[in-house]
Design an enzyme around this catalytic site. Structure first.
Site, PDB file in Angstrom:
ATOM      1  N   ARG A 276       0.790  -1.086  -0.118  1.00 13.93           N
ATOM      2  CA  ARG A 276       0.177   0.007  -0.092  1.00 13.93           C
ATOM      3  C   ARG A 276       0.999   1.126  -0.095  1.00 13.93           C
ATOM      4  O   ARG A 276       0.496   2.317  -0.697  1.00 13.93           O
ATOM      5  CB  ARG A 276      -0.948   0.072   1.272  1.00 13.93           C
ATOM      6  CG  ARG A 276      -2.070   1.157   1.335  1.00 13.93           C
ATOM      7  CD  ARG A 276      -2.968   1.065   2.127  1.00 13.93           C
ATOM      8  NE  ARG A 276      -4.033   0.085   1.982  1.00 13.93           N
ATOM      9  CZ  ARG A 276      -4.274  -0.586   2.776  1.00 13.93           C
ATOM     10  NH1 ARG A 276      -3.514  -1.134   3.796  1.00 13.93           N
ATOM     11  NH2 ARG A 276      -5.088  -1.735   2.279  1.00 13.93           N
ATOM     12  N   ALA A 277       1.884   1.176   0.769  1.00  9.07           N
ATOM     13  CA  ALA A 277       2.791   2.424   0.685  1.00  9.07           C
ATOM     14  C   ALA A 277       3.451   2.756  -0.728  1.00  9.07           C
ATOM     15  O   ALA A 277       3.233   3.968  -0.878  1.00  9.07           O
ATOM     16  CB  ALA A 277       4.058   2.152   1.675  1.00  9.07           C
TER      17      ALA A 277
END
Length: 664
Positions: A276-277
């Protein structure tokens, strides 16, 4: 471009404004978490964003804000056939109170009408109101777990589902999630923390001139709110136009392979969990380019995106402070900048700030590992003030502990430690509802209504229901407790090897308390008195900091420590009577302070037993000869004693049952 935030004397407000505006440009960034001390205009800044957002077109009369050109096919107010009548309104900012009910968040379904008439009578909740707008949660770290779970589901799926005994309603719920919090009141659950795209830290400025300007603006607003707002109308309009222009430019922004490699390399270098980062950084860098009016993502965009998207994703436990090593970030970006590998790297490369990376100091945080003597090292310095007081020793590595619970069934705040009657959990029975019906017990309701169907003139397939037939399900789940640590810091505990192990054990229990959503408190005793090192709080990292700084030395006023803890529980019981307490006494059981120390400690311990307070004594006695004083203390408390080794989760089983058996 300055935005109309009335408070400017706040360190980090520039980052906060930028993070909010980037989400206005690209809602796909995923929202903002604002961390900061009280009184730093966090809420003011968030509320100022709503007036800057462009207006939205919605289907006329739709309670769920469906877009006219792409309405939700499952909208409860539908179906909508595009193109249809529409209306234009400002983007909404919906506030979610931390004490809101589940029905207020997701909406309420009229169960009585659903069963009797087969009608889905649905009253939308806050998630429906926030669709295509902002959902703002002040003090988001205090939000109840069941509301957090609902937010996680809605944020992941972009839709809200309301399920009541086989009757379901679904509607779209895509919103910009913005939360503010004061870290002193506890940290956020990792699952929800990761859902925030960006995070910023804010703190009050220490510059007098800036603080004076804050006071001036506040007083000017109080004297003439309309006039104060009018002063910013021009800049508000300019920022709003810039947001619209950046949104229009966003699809044309090119995220090249070089920038993607920098993003991936940065996330890998900082060992963030999951992917997700990487996605958030890519979206943030693209939004930064569009905000700057560019169609290409530059290294400076990637650097700024990392500073906003990664700090909160690097926390491994609640005792880690969020942050990012900017020197390491610059080295990573420079390494993957696409330049010739044989050339010497430019110390003033992209995002380097003109200084380049600092020399390696041999460890994180500037080599702090050498600042204090190792446990067991000879010649440890004495703290000033005499009385044999020794400087604080470092805690040993924390470990996974046994689950310590309070016997019986409580009714406190939702958590994950002890059994309790809650709104969520497994169904254990039924009762008549007190107030609004929230959890229907279908079988009990049908059973209550069935004997009266002929008398009520039932003639069709429907069940003839009356209000008196409805039954509320009673459920059993888990509650959070107040875990009060009473730690012996006397000279008998001052052997550095032992105190390091003791601090490691307490740190482990604090980590367990964080995961189980408990409140914690810390009482210490040494010399001639006891003190409340930390009043009951939800911030376990504050407790860990106090524990780390705890010195040792002097006599062992065990009775004073127990009496101080008893007084803390008495006051806390008045503040929060439903929250049950678990007292964890960490000592070797010696009592040497005050007159008749042993007898006085016994009488103090029996106060806990008389009040029915659950207690566990962590026996810190070591060596081949053991006096067993901790076990005697546990008997007086009506609890159980456990050694440091047995406290580990993989040690002998049955401690909790033993505690319950003794308490019974």
């Amino acid at each position: 471009m300055t935005t109309p935030f009335p408070f400017t004397a706040v360190v980090g407000q520039d980052d906060l404004r930028l993070a909010l505006l980037l989400n206005a440009v690209s809602p796909a960034v995923g929202g903002v978490l604002v961390r900061g001390e009280k009184g730093t205009a966090k809420s003011t800044a968030v509320r100022a964003l709503s007036v800057l957002l462009p207006t939205v077109d919605v289907v006329a009369g739709c309670r769920f804000s469906c877009a006219p050109d792409a309405p939700d096919p499952a909208c409860p107010d539908g179906p909508h056939t595009p193109p249809g009548a529409f209306e234009t309104r400002p983007a909404r900012m919906v506030e979610l109170p931390v004490g809101a009910s589940e029905d207020r968040l997701v909406g309420a379904l009229d169960i009585e009408r659903a069963l009797a008439e087969g009608v889905k009578a649905f009253e939308p909740g806050l998630l429906a109101d926030a669709h295509r707008g902002i959902l703002y949660v002040d003090e988001v770290n205090l939000l109840h777990d069941h509301l957090v779970d609902l937010l996680l589901d809605a944020a992941a799926m972009g839709a809200s589902y309301v399920e009541r005994e086989g009757v379901s309603v679904r509607h779209a719920a895509k919103f910009l999630l913005v939360g503010t919090m004061n870290p002193e009141e506890g940290e956020l659950r990792p699952q929800l923390l990761d859902r925030f795209g960006l995070t910023v830290e804010v703190a009050a400025s220490r510059e007098p001139d800036q603080r004076v300007e804050v006071v001036r603006r506040r007083l000017a607003y109080d004297d003439d709110p309309a006039g104060f707002a009018a002063r910013w109308d021009g800049e508000e309009a300019a920022v709003r136009q810039r947001i619209v222009a950046a949104r229009a430019l966003l699809p044309s922004v090119r995220l090249g392979d070089g920038a993607l490699r920098q993003i991936a390399a940065t996330c890998a270098a900082f060992e963030v969990d999951g992917m997700r980062a990487d996605i958030v950084m890519a979206r943030t860098a693209t939004a930064l380019a569009a905000w700057a009016g560019r169609t290409d993502v530059l290294a400076e965009d990637v650097r700024q995106a990392a500073l906003l998207a990664l700090p909160h994703r690097r926390r491994r436990n609640p005792f880690d402070a969020p942050g990012l090593d900017e020197d390491k970030l610059d080295r990573t970006l420079e390494e993957f900048s696409g330049e010739d590998e044989e050339e010497d790297p430019d110390p003033d490369g992209p995002g380097g700030g003109g200084g380049g990376p600092a020399p390696d100091d041999g460890g994180p945080q500037g080599g702090d590992t050498g600042a204090r003597p190792e446990a067991g090292e000879e010649g440890e310095p004495q703290a000033s003030g005499g009385s044999g007081e020794q400087a604080p020793t470092r805690a040993a590595e924390p470990f996974r502990t046994k689950v310590l619970t309070v016997p019986g069934i409580g009714a406190g705040a939702a958590g994950r430690r002890s059994r309790a009657r809650t709104e969520h959990g497994r169904t254990t029975g039924a009762r008549r509802p007190r107030g609004a019906l929230t959890k229907l017990h279908l079988a009990a309701t049908v059973q209550a209504a069935a004997p009266h169907q002929r008398a009520r003139g039932r003639s069709g397939p429907g069940l003839v229901l009356r209000r008196d037939d409805l039954r509320q399900a009673t459920r059993e789940g888990r509650e959070g407790n107040l875990v009060l640590f009473v730690v012996d810091a006397s000279g008998s505990m001052a052997a550095r090897q032992r105190m390091s192990a003791v601090k490691g054990a307490v740190l482990s229990l604090l980590l367990d308390a964080y995961q189980r959503r408990d409140k914690v408190g810390l009482v210490t005793f040494r010399g001639s008195a006891a003190e409340v090192a930390l009043p009951p709080t939800s911030s376990v990292d504050a407790a860990a900091a106090r524990l780390e700084a705890l010195p040792t030395g002097g006599r062992t006023p065990l009775a004073a420590g127990l009496l101080k803890a008893h007084d803390v529980l008495r006051v806390e019981r008045l503040r929060d009577p439903a929250r049950r307490a678990l007292v964890v006494v960490v000592t070797d059981g010696r009592a040497t302070g005050g007159p008749e120390p042993v007898a006085l400690a016994g009488r103090a311990a029996r106060l806990f037993a008389a009040d029915g307070v659950a207690a566990v004594v962590v026996d810190c006695e070591s060596g081949p000869v053991r006096l067993g004083l901790a076990g005697e203390l546990a008997g007086e408390l009506g609890g159980a004693a456990v050694t440091l080794d047995a406290l580990r989760a993989d040690s002998i089983a049955g401690l909790v049952k033993d505690v319950q058996r003794r308490a019974a």
